[in-house]
Motif scaffolding. Sequence first.
Motif, PDB file in Angstrom:
ATOM      1  N   ARG A 182     -15.367 -15.466 -40.438  1.00 41.81           N
ATOM      2  CA  ARG A 182     -14.535 -14.323 -40.098  1.00 41.81           C
ATOM      3  C   ARG A 182     -13.565 -14.026 -41.246  1.00 41.81           C
ATOM      4  NH1 ARG A 182     -10.243 -16.968 -35.665  1.00 41.81           N
ATOM      5  NH2 ARG A 182      -9.106 -18.284 -37.193  1.00 41.81           N
ATOM      6  N   LEU A 183     -12.942 -12.836 -41.186  1.00 41.52           N
ATOM      7  CA  LEU A 183     -11.869 -12.463 -42.101  1.00 41.52           C
ATOM      8  C   LEU A 183     -10.568 -12.450 -41.313  1.00 41.52           C
ATOM      9  CD1 LEU A 183     -13.487  -9.515 -44.118  1.00 41.52           C
ATOM     10  CD2 LEU A 183     -13.580 -11.978 -44.571  1.00 41.52           C
ATOM     11  N   VAL A 184      -9.514 -13.052 -41.886  1.00 42.01           N
ATOM     12  CA  VAL A 184      -8.251 -13.216 -41.175  1.00 42.01           C
ATOM     13  C   VAL A 184      -7.093 -12.736 -42.060  1.00 42.01           C
ATOM     14  CG1 VAL A 184      -6.709 -14.865 -40.020  1.00 42.01           C
ATOM     15  CG2 VAL A 184      -9.185 -15.235 -40.003  1.00 42.01           C
ATOM     16  N   GLY A 185      -6.090 -12.112 -41.439  1.00 45.27           N
ATOM     17  CA  GLY A 185      -4.847 -11.800 -42.132  1.00 45.27           C
ATOM     18  C   GLY A 185      -4.811 -10.440 -42.797  1.00 45.27           C
ATOM     19  N   GLY A 186      -5.889  -9.664 -42.726  1.00 47.32           N
ATOM     20  CA  GLY A 186      -5.928  -8.370 -43.379  1.00 47.32           C
ATOM     21  C   GLY A 186      -5.328  -7.256 -42.549  1.00 47.32           C
ATOM     22  N   VAL A 218     -20.469 -12.374 -48.548  1.00 41.74           N
ATOM     23  CA  VAL A 218     -19.620 -12.423 -47.348  1.00 41.74           C
ATOM     24  C   VAL A 218     -19.675 -11.091 -46.604  1.00 41.74           C
ATOM     25  CG1 VAL A 218     -17.221 -12.525 -46.542  1.00 41.74           C
ATOM     26  CG2 VAL A 218     -18.060 -14.217 -48.167  1.00 41.74           C
ATOM     27  N   CYS A 219     -19.526  -9.988 -47.339  1.00 44.48           N
ATOM     28  CA  CYS A 219     -19.551  -8.663 -46.692  1.00 44.48           C
ATOM     29  C   CYS A 219     -20.912  -8.369 -46.076  1.00 44.48           C
ATOM     30  CB  CYS A 219     -19.173  -7.587 -47.709  1.00 44.48           C
ATOM     31  SG  CYS A 219     -17.457  -7.686 -48.274  1.00 44.48           S
ATOM     32  N   GLN A 220     -21.989  -8.795 -46.736  1.00 45.53           N
ATOM     33  CA  GLN A 220     -23.339  -8.632 -46.171  1.00 45.53           C
ATOM     34  C   GLN A 220     -23.488  -9.474 -44.903  1.00 45.53           C
ATOM     35  OE1 GLN A 220     -26.105  -6.801 -47.227  1.00 45.53           O
ATOM     36  NE2 GLN A 220     -24.863  -5.782 -48.782  1.00 45.53           N
ATOM     37  N   HIS A 221     -22.992 -10.700 -44.951  1.00 46.16           N
ATOM     38  CA  HIS A 221     -23.068 -11.615 -43.808  1.00 46.16           C
ATOM     39  C   HIS A 221     -22.389 -11.011 -42.579  1.00 46.16           C
ATOM     40  CE1 HIS A 221     -22.772 -16.032 -42.356  1.00 46.16           C
ATOM     41  NE2 HIS A 221     -22.405 -15.264 -41.355  1.00 46.16           N
ATOM     42  N   LEU A 222     -21.227 -10.375 -42.787  1.00 48.64           N
ATOM     43  CA  LEU A 222     -20.455  -9.815 -41.679  1.00 48.64           C
ATOM     44  C   LEU A 222     -20.829  -8.368 -41.362  1.00 48.64           C
ATOM     45  CD1 LEU A 222     -16.953 -11.264 -42.653  1.00 48.64           C
ATOM     46  CD2 LEU A 222     -18.499 -12.089 -40.862  1.00 48.64           C
ATOM     47  N   ASP A 223     -21.866  -7.858 -42.049  1.00 50.58           N
ATOM     48  CA  ASP A 223     -22.335  -6.485 -41.843  1.00 50.58           C
ATOM     49  C   ASP A 223     -21.207  -5.480 -42.086  1.00 50.58           C
ATOM     50  OD1 ASP A 223     -24.304  -4.608 -41.348  1.00 50.58           O
ATOM     51  OD2 ASP A 223     -23.889  -4.515 -39.194  1.00 50.58           O
ATOM     52  N   LEU A 224     -20.458  -5.712 -43.165  1.00 53.92           N
ATOM     53  CA  LEU A 224     -19.332  -4.837 -43.512  1.00 53.92           C
ATOM     54  C   LEU A 224     -19.585  -4.068 -44.801  1.00 53.92           C
ATOM     55  CD1 LEU A 224     -16.317  -7.186 -42.657  1.00 53.92           C
ATOM     56  CD2 LEU A 224     -17.187  -5.272 -41.307  1.00 53.92           C
ATOM     57  N   GLY A 225     -20.828  -4.041 -45.262  1.00 55.86           N
ATOM     58  CA  GLY A 225     -21.156  -3.273 -46.453  1.00 55.86           C
ATOM     59  C   GLY A 225     -21.116  -4.099 -47.720  1.00 55.86           C
ATOM     60  N   TYR A 226     -20.239  -3.706 -48.655  1.00 52.99           N
ATOM     61  CA  TYR A 226     -20.221  -4.303 -49.994  1.00 52.99           C
ATOM     62  C   TYR A 226     -18.807  -4.782 -50.325  1.00 52.99           C
ATOM     63  CZ  TYR A 226     -24.103  -1.014 -49.818  1.00 52.99           C
ATOM     64  OH  TYR A 226     -25.198  -0.288 -49.421  1.00 52.99           O
ATOM     65  N   VAL A 279     -12.255  -7.822 -49.781  1.00 49.83           N
ATOM     66  CA  VAL A 279     -12.061  -6.494 -49.193  1.00 49.83           C
ATOM     67  C   VAL A 279     -13.425  -5.822 -49.212  1.00 49.83           C
ATOM     68  CG1 VAL A 279     -10.959  -4.248 -49.397  1.00 49.83           C
ATOM     69  CG2 VAL A 279      -9.676  -6.317 -49.998  1.00 49.83           C
ATOM     70  N   CYS A 280     -13.911  -5.424 -48.054  1.00 52.30           N
ATOM     71  CA  CYS A 280     -15.251  -4.840 -47.936  1.00 52.30           C
ATOM     72  C   CYS A 280     -15.164  -3.315 -47.797  1.00 52.30           C
ATOM     73  CB  CYS A 280     -15.985  -5.421 -46.731  1.00 52.30           C
ATOM     74  SG  CYS A 280     -16.198  -7.227 -46.782  1.00 52.30           S
ATOM     75  N   THR A 281     -16.235  -2.644 -48.189  1.00 50.21           N
ATOM     76  CA  THR A 281     -16.303  -1.185 -48.101  1.00 50.21           C
ATOM     77  C   THR A 281     -17.753  -0.758 -47.900  1.00 50.21           C
ATOM     78  OG1 THR A 281     -15.763   0.885 -49.246  1.00 50.21           O
ATOM     79  CG2 THR A 281     -16.562  -0.922 -50.600  1.00 50.21           C
ATOM     80  N   GLN A 282     -17.936   0.460 -47.412  1.00 52.41           N
ATOM     81  CA  GLN A 282     -19.282   1.005 -47.225  1.00 52.41           C
ATOM     82  C   GLN A 282     -19.721   1.857 -48.408  1.00 52.41           C
ATOM     83  OE1 GLN A 282     -21.388   0.283 -44.804  1.00 52.41           O
ATOM     84  NE2 GLN A 282     -19.958  -0.982 -43.635  1.00 52.41           N
ATOM     85  N   LYS A 283     -18.797   2.158 -49.334  1.00 53.48           N
ATOM     86  CA  LYS A 283     -19.136   3.049 -50.445  1.00 53.48           C
ATOM     87  C   LYS A 283     -18.783   2.402 -51.786  1.00 53.48           C
ATOM     88  CE  LYS A 283     -18.925   7.506 -48.089  1.00 53.48           C
ATOM     89  NZ  LYS A 283     -18.428   8.904 -48.163  1.00 53.48           N
ATOM     90  N   LEU A 284     -19.804   2.270 -52.644  1.00 58.06           N
ATOM     91  CA  LEU A 284     -19.614   1.709 -53.982  1.00 58.06           C
ATOM     92  C   LEU A 284     -20.634   2.305 -54.937  1.00 58.06           C
ATOM     93  CD1 LEU A 284     -18.940  -2.146 -53.803  1.00 58.06           C
ATOM     94  CD2 LEU A 284     -17.383  -0.355 -54.539  1.00 58.06           C
ATOM     95  N   ALA A 285     -20.315   2.240 -56.207  1.00 59.42           N
ATOM     96  CA  ALA A 285     -21.281   2.622 -57.242  1.00 59.42           C
ATOM     97  C   ALA A 285     -22.379   1.568 -57.350  1.00 59.42           C
ATOM     98  CB  ALA A 285     -20.558   2.764 -58.581  1.00 59.42           C
ATOM     99  N   ASP A 286     -23.458   1.925 -58.015  1.00 60.45           N
ATOM    100  CA  ASP A 286     -24.547   0.964 -58.244  1.00 60.45           C
ATOM    101  C   ASP A 286     -25.295   1.368 -59.516  1.00 60.45           C
ATOM    102  OD1 ASP A 286     -26.265  -1.135 -57.924  1.00 60.45           O
ATOM    103  OD2 ASP A 286     -27.579  -0.107 -56.508  1.00 60.45           O
TER     104      ASP A 286
END
Length: 495
Positions: A182-186, A218-226, A279-286
């Motif tokens: 999990r992510l905590v404290g954010g 981590v973000c992939q594991h939690l299904d939170l994007g990138y 910090v995870c996001t759904q939008k990033l460059a590639d």
Amino acid sequence: MVQVKRIVNSIVLVFLLIRTVVVFSRDLSEKDRNSRAKYIQKLINKQKKYEGRIKLSGGPNRYEGNVYIYHAGRWGAVCDDSWDNQAATVVCKKYNKTGIATVGSKYGNATEKFWLDDVICQGDESSLSRCAFKRWGASDCKKDEAAGVKCLNGTNSSNLMRRKTRGKKLHEVLDIRNASMRLVGGRDFREGRVEIYHNGIWGSICPESWSFYEATTVCQHLDLGYAEEALITFKYGFSNIILSGVHCEGNEKSLFQCRHWEFGNVMCKSEKGHVAAVVCTQKLADLILDTTTIERTAHLQDAMMYMLQCAMEENCLSRSAYELKKNTRDWQYETRRLLRFTASSFNGGNAEFRPYLPKHLWQWHMCHMHYHSMEVFAIFDVLDENGVKVAEGHKASFCLEDNTCLPGVDKKYSCKNYGDQGISVNCSDVYMYNIDCQWVDVTDVQPGDYTFKVAVNPHARVAEQSYHNNAATCRLRLTDSYATVYDCQLGRPFI
């Protein structure tokens, strides 16, 4: 009385100035001119000799202390932002030792200005100045943020790096049926310190070697994007550290598929209170490197050194070129053999690729009359059959812009008139083969078959959706008259 003293002082000052002018303007013999010229050249040579040299200060012995580097005629400190064991290893090479990084001015506050900040090394660089960093003197660090090292004969970062690759995967030591993360404290569910649940307790991750590769998993594991940020911080709180040495390739779907050093009661050398966070996001460059363009455009060129002087200021030639310049009178007429090629980087993500430095920190390069927005955007290596690097190059991203775009996409970024730099979605930044430093100096490489590697955003300084399309690994056939690059395969940058 005061007025009289001022007049007397003014007369004395004028007398000294006149005498100085007379001394320096008098006719000198040829012998005196040569003597002064040799003295001045000696001073210049001394400064060049010390350029990039490292010293350790404040430690109990010569193998331990805060790190200082010599540049532009003076010593300067190194900031501990991003400072890690790979960088310590580069420093300790001068003692034929390996190193452990220290932070927080462990050996006393910095006594000189900071020359380097945000230093990122692969570990195999010949000197600290060859690592990636912001730019000389660009730092907002305080005196209690000096980077240091402890050089050792035994295990350290180099051995730990090897342990990373042969350590066990987490799912081999965890009961993953009862484990969780999990992510905590954010501020919201997309950010925070990373915690693992096992045997009835939650625990944090030691942040040593924590990078975008681990954060992405981590973000992939939690299904939170990138992963937008990979943080080593105390701002999200602290809990007992139960995991250290996490090492991911960056394409795993679960953190439990990554390797690690220790689990349970672990020793973490990071600063107390600092843990791994994301910090995870759904939008990033590639960025996607075009392998076909590399193969199609690669060729050899012989160029006289007088045409390469601007490139030499950016360290774009091999070491022998600089030795030649130092020891040969007519060095300008010597030639270098360059492996030139075009590199095209396409942004296939869903957000723009932007330089990580703010615009006011871009570096103006007088010789080329342009700004550097990233210290290193691309690196190029030639390796022999044993994987030993025999030649290398790099490209400072002085101009990230939309050179070509897919139909229907408007170009947004242009470097003209100090314009904004970046790569828009569905656009490509193209470094043509005829641009300075878009090459590898292979003058000293013997004809034969080699591996040629090209990587963009090689140190993962800018967040991307995936790093497994940022590097091309190719075959290179080098002869006395031509070069052929073929069979290029996409992969992750080689760090």
